[in-house]
Design a protein around this motif. Structure first.
Motif, PDB file in Angstrom:
ATOM      1  N   THR A  57     -14.951  10.309   8.537  1.00  0.00           N
ATOM      2  CA  THR A  57     -15.155  10.853   9.876  1.00  0.00           C
ATOM      3  C   THR A  57     -15.858  12.186   9.681  1.00  0.00           C
ATOM      4  O   THR A  57     -15.302  13.106   9.076  1.00  0.00           O
ATOM      5  CB  THR A  57     -13.805  11.051  10.605  1.00  0.00           C
ATOM      6  OG1 THR A  57     -13.157   9.777  10.730  1.00  0.00           O
ATOM      7  CG2 THR A  57     -14.006  11.650  11.989  1.00  0.00           C
ATOM      8  N   THR A  60     -15.169  16.407  10.883  1.00  0.00           N
ATOM      9  CA  THR A  60     -13.798  16.187  11.341  1.00  0.00           C
ATOM     10  C   THR A  60     -13.565  17.023  12.591  1.00  0.00           C
ATOM     11  O   THR A  60     -13.651  18.250  12.539  1.00  0.00           O
ATOM     12  CB  THR A  60     -12.786  16.595  10.243  1.00  0.00           C
ATOM     13  OG1 THR A  60     -13.081  15.859   9.063  1.00  0.00           O
ATOM     14  CG2 THR A  60     -11.362  16.310  10.695  1.00  0.00           C
ATOM     15  N   TYR A  64      -7.970  16.398  14.889  1.00  0.00           N
ATOM     16  CA  TYR A  64      -8.146  14.995  14.500  1.00  0.00           C
ATOM     17  C   TYR A  64      -6.873  14.414  13.903  1.00  0.00           C
ATOM     18  O   TYR A  64      -6.203  15.024  13.081  1.00  0.00           O
ATOM     19  CB  TYR A  64      -9.283  14.879  13.471  1.00  0.00           C
ATOM     20  CG  TYR A  64      -9.509  13.476  12.970  1.00  0.00           C
ATOM     21  CD1 TYR A  64     -10.100  12.532  13.787  1.00  0.00           C
ATOM     22  CD2 TYR A  64      -9.123  13.086  11.691  1.00  0.00           C
ATOM     23  CE1 TYR A  64     -10.320  11.226  13.344  1.00  0.00           C
ATOM     24  CE2 TYR A  64      -9.338  11.801  11.230  1.00  0.00           C
ATOM     25  CZ  TYR A  64      -9.935  10.873  12.069  1.00  0.00           C
ATOM     26  OH  TYR A  64     -10.137   9.595  11.635  1.00  0.00           O
ATOM     27  N   TYR A  89      -9.577  11.402  18.058  1.00  0.00           N
ATOM     28  CA  TYR A  89     -10.006  12.627  18.741  1.00  0.00           C
ATOM     29  C   TYR A  89     -10.339  12.250  20.174  1.00  0.00           C
ATOM     30  O   TYR A  89     -10.559  11.076  20.482  1.00  0.00           O
ATOM     31  CB  TYR A  89     -11.208  13.281  18.043  1.00  0.00           C
ATOM     32  CG  TYR A  89     -12.486  12.465  18.101  1.00  0.00           C
ATOM     33  CD1 TYR A  89     -13.405  12.643  19.133  1.00  0.00           C
ATOM     34  CD2 TYR A  89     -12.771  11.518  17.130  1.00  0.00           C
ATOM     35  CE1 TYR A  89     -14.567  11.885  19.186  1.00  0.00           C
ATOM     36  CE2 TYR A  89     -13.932  10.767  17.171  1.00  0.00           C
ATOM     37  CZ  TYR A  89     -14.825  10.954  18.203  1.00  0.00           C
ATOM     38  OH  TYR A  89     -15.976  10.207  18.268  1.00  0.00           O
ATOM     39  N   ASP A 113      -9.028   9.098  24.063  1.00  0.00           N
ATOM     40  CA  ASP A 113      -9.379   8.964  22.644  1.00  0.00           C
ATOM     41  C   ASP A 113      -9.734   7.526  22.269  1.00  0.00           C
ATOM     42  O   ASP A 113      -9.792   7.185  21.098  1.00  0.00           O
ATOM     43  CB  ASP A 113      -8.233   9.453  21.762  1.00  0.00           C
ATOM     44  CG  ASP A 113      -6.997   8.567  21.849  1.00  0.00           C
ATOM     45  OD1 ASP A 113      -6.870   7.804  22.837  1.00  0.00           O
ATOM     46  OD2 ASP A 113      -6.147   8.641  20.943  1.00  0.00           O
ATOM     47  N   SER A 142     -17.295  14.260  20.875  1.00  0.00           N
ATOM     48  CA  SER A 142     -15.955  14.820  21.064  1.00  0.00           C
ATOM     49  C   SER A 142     -15.907  15.634  22.350  1.00  0.00           C
ATOM     50  O   SER A 142     -16.943  16.002  22.914  1.00  0.00           O
ATOM     51  CB  SER A 142     -15.570  15.703  19.873  1.00  0.00           C
ATOM     52  OG  SER A 142     -16.292  16.925  19.923  1.00  0.00           O
ATOM     53  N   GLN A 150     -17.955   7.949  12.647  1.00  0.00           N
ATOM     54  CA  GLN A 150     -16.881   7.337  11.872  1.00  0.00           C
ATOM     55  C   GLN A 150     -17.436   6.076  11.223  1.00  0.00           C
ATOM     56  O   GLN A 150     -18.053   5.252  11.892  1.00  0.00           O
ATOM     57  CB  GLN A 150     -15.688   6.995  12.753  1.00  0.00           C
ATOM     58  CG  GLN A 150     -14.984   8.230  13.281  1.00  0.00           C
ATOM     59  CD  GLN A 150     -13.795   7.886  14.137  1.00  0.00           C
ATOM     60  OE1 GLN A 150     -13.943   7.249  15.162  1.00  0.00           O
ATOM     61  NE2 GLN A 150     -12.612   8.316  13.716  1.00  0.00           N
TER      62      GLN A 150
END
Length: 168
Positions: A57, A60, A64, A89, A113, A142, A150
């Motif tokens: 990921t 990060t 997370y 996340y 998420d 995010s 990812q």
């Protein structure tokens, strides 16, 4: 678009993955390299799912926790090969994510998420791509506005999908 039936399922899947002792109705169908398969009773019938964790990921995101990708069968609802990601996340509100397997892109809608195929009619195509591919890449944004990538191994995905198909 909120798929209400998928939200309780996502909760069940996370509980099964993070606290198997607490999700007593979940049983392991098998471990297949980087994937595992499970069956559980969600109160509405048997649910079977194959899951894996990301190999990486990047970057990060703040806060997370481990992410997961799932393929789920719910025969009582005529659902086969439903794809879901619990990213670990929070996605940016209103953002879309993308699943990429071998250059094939599948748009995902996000909520909190989690993310699901924007076009559920593509479930069989994504499941087939996962069986024939080597890497699944999920790209999302995010809550802080950072693009997060990812990468998931697809080693064992075919056997994991076969296991849930045989059970459900």
């Amino acid at each position: 678009m909120i798929r209400r039936s998928a939200l309780p399922l996502a909760t069940l899947l996370v509980l099964a993955a993070l606290a198997p002792a607490q999700a007593q109705s979940a049983r392991v169908l098998g471990d297949f390299r980087d994937w595992s398969s499970y069956a559980a009773d969600d109160g509405g019938g048997t649910v079977c799912f194959a899951m894996t964790k990301p190999k990486s990921t990047e970057p990060t995101p703040e806060g997370y926790s481990e992410g997961y990708a799932y393929i789920t069968n719910r025969p009582g609802e005529d659902v086969v090969n439903e794809f879901n990601v619990v990213a670990g996340y929070t996605f940016q509100t209103g953002s879309m994510a993308v699943a990429n397997v071998g250059g094939q892109e599948f748009p995902l809608f996000t909520q909190s998420d989690a993310a699901w195929l924007d076009d559920a009619g593509q479930a069989a195509n994504l499941a087939a791509a996962i069986r024939s591919g080597s890497t699944l890449v999920i790209t999302g944004t995010s809550a802080a506005g950072t693009e997060v990538v990812q990468t998931f191994s697809l080693s064992g995905a075919t056997a994991a999908q076969q296991a849930i198909g045989a059970e459900c």
